[in-house]
Every structure is written in structure tokens, then in C-alpha cells.
Motif scaffolding. Sequence first.
Motif, PDB file in Angstrom:
ATOM      1  N   VAL A  52       1.094  -1.129   0.109  1.00 13.18           N
ATOM      2  CA  VAL A  52      -0.033   0.345   0.194  1.00 13.18           C
ATOM      3  C   VAL A  52       0.757   1.205  -0.402  1.00 13.18           C
ATOM      4  CG1 VAL A  52      -1.855   1.114   1.208  1.00 13.18           C
ATOM      5  CG2 VAL A  52      -1.550  -1.250   0.475  1.00 13.18           C
ATOM      6  N   ASP A  53       2.002   1.227   0.706  1.00 12.70           N
ATOM      7  CA  ASP A  53       2.556   2.326   0.890  1.00 12.70           C
ATOM      8  C   ASP A  53       3.458   2.769  -0.517  1.00 12.70           C
ATOM      9  OD1 ASP A  53       4.465   0.974   3.606  1.00 12.70           O
ATOM     10  OD2 ASP A  53       3.872   0.649   1.866  1.00 12.70           O
ATOM     11  N   ALA A  54       3.304   1.550  -1.060  1.00 10.91           N
ATOM     12  CA  ALA A  54       4.137   2.143  -2.431  1.00 10.91           C
ATOM     13  C   ALA A  54       3.740   2.331  -3.640  1.00 10.91           C
ATOM     14  CB  ALA A  54       5.233   1.042  -3.047  1.00 10.91           C
ATOM     15  N   VAL A  55       2.225   3.016  -3.511  1.00 13.41           N
ATOM     16  CA  VAL A  55       1.555   3.476  -4.122  1.00 13.41           C
ATOM     17  C   VAL A  55       1.691   4.909  -4.939  1.00 13.41           C
ATOM     18  CG1 VAL A  55      -1.513   4.598  -4.562  1.00 13.41           C
ATOM     19  CG2 VAL A  55      -0.346   1.908  -3.541  1.00 13.41           C
ATOM     20  N   LYS A  56       1.991   4.727  -6.099  1.00 12.15           N
ATOM     21  CA  LYS A  56       2.757   6.658  -7.189  1.00 12.15           C
ATOM     22  C   LYS A  56       1.409   6.793  -7.269  1.00 12.15           C
ATOM     23  CE  LYS A  56       6.307   6.530  -9.332  1.00 12.15           C
ATOM     24  NZ  LYS A  56       7.019   6.827 -10.084  1.00 12.15           N
ATOM     25  N   ILE A  57       1.619   8.276  -6.637  1.00  8.13           N
ATOM     26  CA  ILE A  57       0.605   9.270  -6.542  1.00  8.13           C
ATOM     27  C   ILE A  57       0.893  10.172  -8.114  1.00  8.13           C
ATOM     28  CG2 ILE A  57      -0.894  11.018  -5.848  1.00  8.13           C
ATOM     29  CD1 ILE A  57      -1.166   8.974  -4.095  1.00  8.13           C
ATOM     30  N   TYR A  58      -0.266  10.224  -8.831  1.00  9.54           N
ATOM     31  CA  TYR A  58       0.362  11.254 -10.669  1.00  9.54           C
ATOM     32  C   TYR A  58      -1.071  12.582 -10.325  1.00  9.54           C
ATOM     33  CZ  TYR A  58       2.212   7.467 -11.742  1.00  9.54           C
ATOM     34  OH  TYR A  58       3.865   5.415 -12.015  1.00  9.54           O
ATOM     35  N   LYS A  59      -0.328  13.450 -10.284  1.00 14.74           N
ATOM     36  CA  LYS A  59      -1.639  14.738 -10.737  1.00 14.74           C
ATOM     37  C   LYS A  59      -1.793  14.557 -12.367  1.00 14.74           C
ATOM     38  CE  LYS A  59      -0.843  18.381  -8.602  1.00 14.74           C
ATOM     39  NZ  LYS A  59      -2.023  18.860  -8.439  1.00 14.74           N
ATOM     40  N   MET A  60      -2.946  14.881 -12.508  1.00  7.93           N
ATOM     41  CA  MET A  60      -3.320  14.937 -13.719  1.00  7.93           C
ATOM     42  C   MET A  60      -2.596  15.310 -14.961  1.00  7.93           C
ATOM     43  SD  MET A  60      -6.046  12.536 -14.824  1.00  7.93           S
ATOM     44  CE  MET A  60      -6.637  13.118 -16.212  1.00  7.93           C
ATOM     45  N   GLU A  61      -2.070  16.501 -15.009  1.00  4.67           N
ATOM     46  CA  GLU A  61      -0.840  16.734 -16.063  1.00  4.67           C
ATOM     47  C   GLU A  61      -0.417  16.347 -16.105  1.00  4.67           C
ATOM     48  OE1 GLU A  61       2.194  20.374 -14.687  1.00  4.67           O
ATOM     49  OE2 GLU A  61       0.026  20.176 -13.184  1.00  4.67           O
ATOM     50  N   GLU A  62       0.625  15.630 -15.295  1.00  7.62           N
ATOM     51  CA  GLU A  62       1.552  13.999 -15.619  1.00  7.62           C
ATOM     52  C   GLU A  62       0.183  13.493 -16.768  1.00  7.62           C
ATOM     53  OE1 GLU A  62       4.729  13.747 -15.305  1.00  7.62           O
ATOM     54  OE2 GLU A  62       4.533  12.060 -15.614  1.00  7.62           O
ATOM     55  N   VAL A  63      -1.097  12.511 -15.950  1.00  5.74           N
ATOM     56  CA  VAL A  63      -1.236  11.875 -17.071  1.00  5.74           C
ATOM     57  C   VAL A  63      -1.835  12.066 -18.268  1.00  5.74           C
ATOM     58  CG1 VAL A  63      -3.710  10.907 -17.400  1.00  5.74           C
ATOM     59  CG2 VAL A  63      -2.347  10.831 -14.703  1.00  5.74           C
ATOM     60  N   LYS A  64      -1.971  13.510 -18.889  1.00  5.91           N
ATOM     61  CA  LYS A  64      -1.947  13.605 -20.115  1.00  5.91           C
ATOM     62  C   LYS A  64      -1.110  13.634 -20.401  1.00  5.91           C
ATOM     63  CE  LYS A  64      -5.590  17.411 -18.154  1.00  5.91           C
ATOM     64  NZ  LYS A  64      -5.737  18.637 -17.626  1.00  5.91           N
ATOM     65  N   LYS A  65       0.138  13.311 -20.336  1.00  4.94           N
ATOM     66  CA  LYS A  65       1.877  13.627 -21.075  1.00  4.94           C
ATOM     67  C   LYS A  65       1.102  12.173 -21.808  1.00  4.94           C
ATOM     68  CE  LYS A  65       4.466  16.691 -18.124  1.00  4.94           C
ATOM     69  NZ  LYS A  65       5.035  16.742 -16.777  1.00  4.94           N
ATOM     70  N   HIS A  66       0.624  11.261 -21.360  1.00  4.43           N
ATOM     71  CA  HIS A  66       0.756  10.132 -22.069  1.00  4.43           C
ATOM     72  C   HIS A  66      -0.586   9.711 -22.732  1.00  4.43           C
ATOM     73  CE1 HIS A  66       3.813   8.821 -19.143  1.00  4.43           C
ATOM     74  NE2 HIS A  66       3.948   9.662 -18.712  1.00  4.43           N
ATOM     75  N   ASN A  67      -0.473  10.340 -23.602  1.00  6.60           N
ATOM     76  CA  ASN A  67      -0.989  10.899 -25.215  1.00  6.60           C
ATOM     77  C   ASN A  67      -0.188  10.415 -26.697  1.00  6.60           C
ATOM     78  OD1 ASN A  67      -0.699  12.655 -25.146  1.00  6.60           O
ATOM     79  ND2 ASN A  67      -2.881  13.630 -25.584  1.00  6.60           N
ATOM     80  N   ILE A  68       0.563   9.777 -26.279  1.00  6.28           N
ATOM     81  CA  ILE A  68       1.429   9.397 -27.442  1.00  6.28           C
ATOM     82  C   ILE A  68       0.790   8.277 -28.057  1.00  6.28           C
ATOM     83  CG2 ILE A  68       4.041   9.399 -28.147  1.00  6.28           C
ATOM     84  CD1 ILE A  68       4.005  10.856 -24.853  1.00  6.28           C
ATOM     85  N   LEU A  69       0.460   8.540 -29.220  1.00  5.78           N
ATOM     86  CA  LEU A  69      -0.247   7.878 -29.537  1.00  5.78           C
ATOM     87  C   LEU A  69       1.055   6.629 -30.704  1.00  5.78           C
ATOM     88  CD1 LEU A  69      -3.492   9.067 -30.432  1.00  5.78           C
ATOM     89  CD2 LEU A  69      -3.031   7.909 -28.167  1.00  5.78           C
ATOM     90  N   LYS A  70       1.899   7.569 -31.302  1.00  6.30           N
ATOM     91  CA  LYS A  70       2.952   6.802 -31.982  1.00  6.30           C
ATOM     92  C   LYS A  70       3.989   6.732 -31.259  1.00  6.30           C
ATOM     93  CE  LYS A  70       0.026   6.947 -36.568  1.00  6.30           C
ATOM     94  NZ  LYS A  70      -0.864   8.053 -36.259  1.00  6.30           N
ATOM     95  N   GLY A  71       5.167   5.959 -32.318  1.00  4.79           N
ATOM     96  CA  GLY A  71       6.096   5.700 -32.451  1.00  4.79           C
ATOM     97  C   GLY A  71       6.914   5.112 -31.544  1.00  4.79           C
ATOM     98  N   ALA A  72       8.370   4.581 -31.533  1.00  7.83           N
ATOM     99  CA  ALA A  72       9.164   4.795 -30.337  1.00  7.83           C
ATOM    100  C   ALA A  72       8.873   4.920 -28.900  1.00  7.83           C
ATOM    101  CB  ALA A  72      10.325   4.982 -30.825  1.00  7.83           C
ATOM    102  N   ASN A  73       8.317   6.145 -28.377  1.00 12.59           N
ATOM    103  CA  ASN A  73       8.108   6.637 -26.928  1.00 12.59           C
ATOM    104  C   ASN A  73       6.593   6.619 -27.057  1.00 12.59           C
ATOM    105  OD1 ASN A  73      10.139   7.859 -26.709  1.00 12.59           O
ATOM    106  ND2 ASN A  73      10.046   9.609 -27.532  1.00 12.59           N
ATOM    107  N   LYS A  74       5.958   5.526 -27.764  1.00 10.50           N
ATOM    108  CA  LYS A  74       4.373   5.982 -27.738  1.00 10.50           C
ATOM    109  C   LYS A  74       3.865   5.184 -26.201  1.00 10.50           C
ATOM    110  CE  LYS A  74       0.678   2.108 -29.730  1.00 10.50           C
ATOM    111  NZ  LYS A  74       0.433   1.856 -30.326  1.00 10.50           N
ATOM    112  N   SER A  75       3.161   6.114 -25.491  1.00  9.82           N
ATOM    113  CA  SER A  75       2.908   6.259 -24.371  1.00  9.82           C
ATOM    114  C   SER A  75       1.110   6.399 -23.440  1.00  9.82           C
ATOM    115  CB  SER A  75       3.345   6.966 -23.486  1.00  9.82           C
ATOM    116  OG  SER A  75       2.967   6.329 -21.865  1.00  9.82           O
ATOM    117  N   VAL A  76       0.734   5.378 -23.167  1.00  9.82           N
ATOM    118  CA  VAL A  76      -1.213   5.589 -23.509  1.00  9.82           C
ATOM    119  C   VAL A  76      -1.453   5.449 -21.873  1.00  9.82           C
ATOM    120  CG1 VAL A  76      -3.668   5.331 -24.578  1.00  9.82           C
ATOM    121  CG2 VAL A  76      -1.303   5.153 -26.322  1.00  9.82           C
ATOM    122  N   TRP A  77      -2.191   6.188 -21.275  1.00  7.75           N
ATOM    123  CA  TRP A  77      -2.346   5.945 -19.490  1.00  7.75           C
ATOM    124  C   TRP A  77      -4.364   6.130 -20.307  1.00  7.75           C
ATOM    125  CZ3 TRP A  77       1.128   8.424 -15.743  1.00  7.75           C
ATOM    126  CH2 TRP A  77       2.302   7.735 -15.895  1.00  7.75           C
TER     127      TRP A  77
END
Length: 136
Positions: A3-28
Motif C-alpha cells: 500500500v505505501d508503495a502506491v504512486k500518486i500522479y497529478k492529471m497534468e502528468e497523466v495528460k502527457k501520456h497520450n503519445i499514440l505512435k512511435g518509439a515513445n508510444k505511451s497511453v495512460w
Amino acid sequence: MTVDAVKIYKMEEVKKHNILKGANKSVWTVIHDKVYDITQFLDEHPGGEEILLENAGTNASESFEDVGHSSDAREMLSEYYIGDIHEDDTFGSADLGPKSWGTGQVQTQESSWITSYLIPMSLALGCAFIYRYVFG
Ligand code: HEM
């Protein structure tokens, strides 16, 4: 994960993970104030990749519930869980559970009482009065 290892993210951070293509593809995506990294899941989603890409980097709780995902789908979420939304950014939506078609829940019982008893009874009474009025 403890439980104490749970990571906390701000929406600002989540919004960055909309890289839909390419080597850095990252979708959250965010479902019920939990963050999921679904980059590896895109190809596997039975509902298709497209809809997940549309929800990349956003709060998808409502869309997720609108589809009425099964309990299997809900269990799958844990595989992609990476952390929680920061309390300043939470949306406060709740896991509604898989859609139930008329078993168990008080709400469905109540409405089925109305539809299966009250409505037919009122219709029958209405017909009886009309019958008497017209033919009586
Ligand atoms: C990581 C998150 C998700 C998981 C694990 C997941 C899993 C699944 C699974 C297992 C199904 C097959 C049907 C079922 O078992 O309910 C499904 C169908 C579907 N999902 Fe998702 N899903 C996720 C996110 C989303 C999101 C954000 C949307 C956005 C609207 C979405 C839209 C759909 C649609 C449209 C279907 C097809 C329903 C049908 O054909 O009746 N899913 N998903």
C-alpha cells in the motif's frame, strides 16, 4: 505492490501520456481515480484500439462504465494499474460493478415490482372500467 508503495500522479502528468505512435508510444488512462498504463493493452482490447486512443491521457471512467464492462474486464484492470490520482485532481467516480440484469440489487427489485405487478394491475383495472363504461 504494498500500500505505501502506491504512486500518486497529478492529471497534468497523466495528460502527457497520450503519445499514440512511435518509439515513445505511451497511453495512460484514468478509471475511478486510478491510473492505468494501457500501452501494451491497446492491441488486445476487445473493444478495439481506437476507443482507447480517444481516451488517452484523460479520465475515461464514464466511458468505461457506459460500455458496461464485465467483471472479467474489471479484473484485467489490475494488470495495468500504475498508481492513483493526486487528491487535488480526483474525479470522485465510483466503480459501479458489472451491469446486473435483474438479480440482487434493491434498485432493480423495486423497479421490477412496479413493472411486473403495479403496472399490469392498473392496466387491468383500467380495462375493466372501460369495459363496464362501454358495454355496461
Ligand atoms: C484498461 C482498461 C480497459 C479494459 C481492461 C477493457 C476491457 C474490455 C473487455 C475485456 C471487453 C470485452 C467485453 C467485456 O468483457 O466487458 C471490452 C469491450 C469494450 N470496451 Fe473496454 N476495456 C478498457 C477500457 C475501455 C475504455 C476506456 C473504453 C472507452 C469507451 C472501452 C470501450 C469498450 C468497448 C466499446 C467495448 C466493446 C463492447 C461490445 O462490443 O459490446 N474500454 N473492454
